[in-house]
Enzyme design. Structure first.
Site, mmCIF file in Angstrom:
data_model
loop_
_atom_site.group_PDB
_atom_site.id
_atom_site.type_symbol
_atom_site.label_atom_id
_atom_site.label_comp_id
_atom_site.label_asym_id
_atom_site.label_seq_id
_atom_site.Cartn_x
_atom_site.Cartn_y
_atom_site.Cartn_z
ATOM 1 N N ASP A 77 0.558 -1.097 0.131
ATOM 2 C CA ASP A 77 0.120 -0.048 0.043
ATOM 3 C C ASP A 77 0.779 1.084 0.062
ATOM 4 O OD1 ASP A 77 0.872 -0.781 2.527
ATOM 5 O OD2 ASP A 77 -0.495 0.482 3.634
ATOM 6 N N GLU A 144 0.034 -1.685 5.488
ATOM 7 C CA GLU A 144 1.396 -1.251 6.429
ATOM 8 C C GLU A 144 1.292 0.382 6.874
ATOM 9 O OE1 GLU A 144 5.309 0.825 7.539
ATOM 10 O OE2 GLU A 144 3.790 1.237 6.058
#
Length: 485
Positions: A77, A144
């Site tokens: 991400d 994350e």
């Protein structure tokens, strides 16, 4: 020239492909599809777990089968931040990259080099036929940026390696062997709506153009917090005149220093001329305070249409006082590692979620678990005194440095051999997933390194082109040296 024309070709071409795939946190479906297609295209074994993490496996170069299994780790991400005047849908639109001298940047949005360039390096390693290496695993984690969810919920037996190289660092010539732990603290103000007084003049006050940045890596730079500036302005107004606050909105993500904020407030018609003089004084003072730090600061105030409702007076005063006095920035420096922030807190975002709730998001970091919990407790107590309800996230652990690490020794040796200088061994105040990996795989020997990036988590994010080649050469030589063990 486009970024796919840069060298090393395989890394930049892969990064170029990644920038075209939307992948904001919690929406990694498309990048996961890309990873699975990449594995299929290159005949790489691949598997996923329940939360969507992806692991690829590649056999050792012939003759290196007995070398330790190495895990190359990056997260899928990216932080989805854009300038207020930019039209961009992070769920649909590709990142528009361009070359600016020695840097790669994006047009009005975050670049996603955090951690797209780490992904690109790991994928290039899996696809390259020339690198000498032992058994490899490439781990790509989800979410994350919003709490390390992928690392926290990593499926059992997803990886088998005893050595892990995290590819999520942002400074060439620095090898990281530790990081801070973190926790989020969220405050909720409940309010009643009251009819906006008709004998008031209403204004929209806003600040934009701030540098922002990563709430871990950039917190020590003394950059302005947009929420604090707006709260300070309204607080000073409230000490001079009767005011009404209709709305407050600022910041975006828990791990980004807020760059923009705005509020709508009213002042009695009799005081309209007085506030005009005060505005000029405040703007001059705030720009002087941040001269050299925030050269692009834009402070604006203009008359606004009368809103239908305002926040009840008691809650609006409590809100402004709490935001103005809330701790933000560096709390303490490490006594063990010179120049390392030990503990910090970030007043990240303010949102009016519905017609009765105002949500304030903050995040705390520390390399000491007790100090992390202490500053989170201080923030909790601060907002409780103002009448808010407060909750905490589960948090995540830090990663304690291991000065006897074998992969650290190899990484230092490889860098020095390649570039003729010894890299710095450091810990980072930002949160990495390594601490959570240790809770699941206690025997892991880990380091983190990467190319130079600046202003991550903001639309000013940029990636230094020459350091990507160094990053790639360093990674390849580290793998070669591990393969020879």
């Amino acid at each position: 020239m486009e970024i796919r024309d840069l060298q090393p070709a395989l890394v930049w071409q892969t990064f170029d492909e990644i920038t075209k795939v939307p992948r904001p946190s919690t929406h990694e479906e498309l990048i996961r599809e890309y990873l699975l297609e990449f594995a299929k295209k290159h005949s790489i074994d691949v598997k996923t777990d329940e939360v969507g993490n992806v692991v690829m496996k590649k056999n050792a170069t012939p003759g290196c089968e007995k070398a330790p299994v190495v895990v190359l780790q990056a997260h899928m991400d990216m932080v989805a931040e854009k300038n207020g005047d930019v039209q961009h849908d992070f769920l649909k639109d590709p990142i528009r990259t361009y070359i600016d001298g020695d840097w790669v940047r994006a047009k009005g949005t975050t670049l996603g080099a955090d951690n797209g360039i780490g992904m690109a390096a790991a994928l290039a390693t899996m696809a390259d036929k020339e690198i000498k290496h032992g058994p490899l695993e490439a781990l790509f984690t989800v979410n994350e940026e919003i709490g390390l969810e992928g690392a926290e919920k990593l499926g059992k037996d997803m990886i088998s390696g005893k050595v892990l190289i995290n590819l999520d660092s942002e400074d060439d010539g620095e090898i990281f062997i530790g990081c801070a732990g973190g926790i989020d603290t969220t405050a909720f103000f409940k309010y009643n709506r009251s009819a906006s007084p008709s004998n008031f003049t209403y204004f929209k006050v806003s600040v934009s153009g701030l540098a922002g940045g990563h709430s871990g890596g950039d917190i020590h730079l003394g950059r302005a917090n947009a929420n604090k500036i707006i709260a300070r302005f309204i607080w000073e107004c409230s000490n001079k005149w009767d005011i009404e606050v209709s709305s407050f909105r600022g910041g975006n993500l828990r791990n980004a220093i807020p760059r923009e904020a705005e509020a709508i407030f009213g002042i009695h018609n009799d005081q309209q001329h007085a506030i005009t003089k005060f505005i000029k004084k405040f703007e001059s003072e705030i720009k002087e305070e941040y001269r050299g730090v925030e050269p692009m600061m834009n402070f604006r105030i203009a008359e606004s249409e009368k809103p239908e409702y305002c926040i009840d007076s008691k809650t609006s005063l409590n809100l402004i006082r709490a935001l103005y006095s809330a701790p933000h920035g560096v709390v303490s420096m490490s006594r063990d590692i010179e120049g390392l922030v030990e503990t910090s807190t970030n007043l990240a975002a303010v949102r009016m979620e519905d017609n009765s709730t105002i949500k304030i998001t903050t995040s705390q970091r520390s390399s000491l678990e007790s100090r992390k919990n202490d500053i989170a407790g201080q923030v909790e107590a601060h907002f409780q005194l103002a009448g808010a309800e407060v909750t905490h996230s589960d948090g995540y652990p830090g990663w304690a440095p291991n000065m006897n690490s074998e992969v650290m020794r190899i990484s230092v040796e490889a860098y020095e051999e390649l570039f003729g200088e010894k890299p710095k061994i450091k810990a980072i105040h930002a949160g990495l997933e390594c601490g959570l990996f240790l809770t699941k795989y206690p025997g892991l020997d880990m380091v983190s390194f990467g190319p130079t990036m600046r202003d991550v988590h903001s639309p000013d994010e940029k990636l230094l082109i020459p350091t990507v080649d160094k990053f790639w050469k360093h990674l390849c030589l580290v793998l070669e040296k591990i393969a020879a063990l």
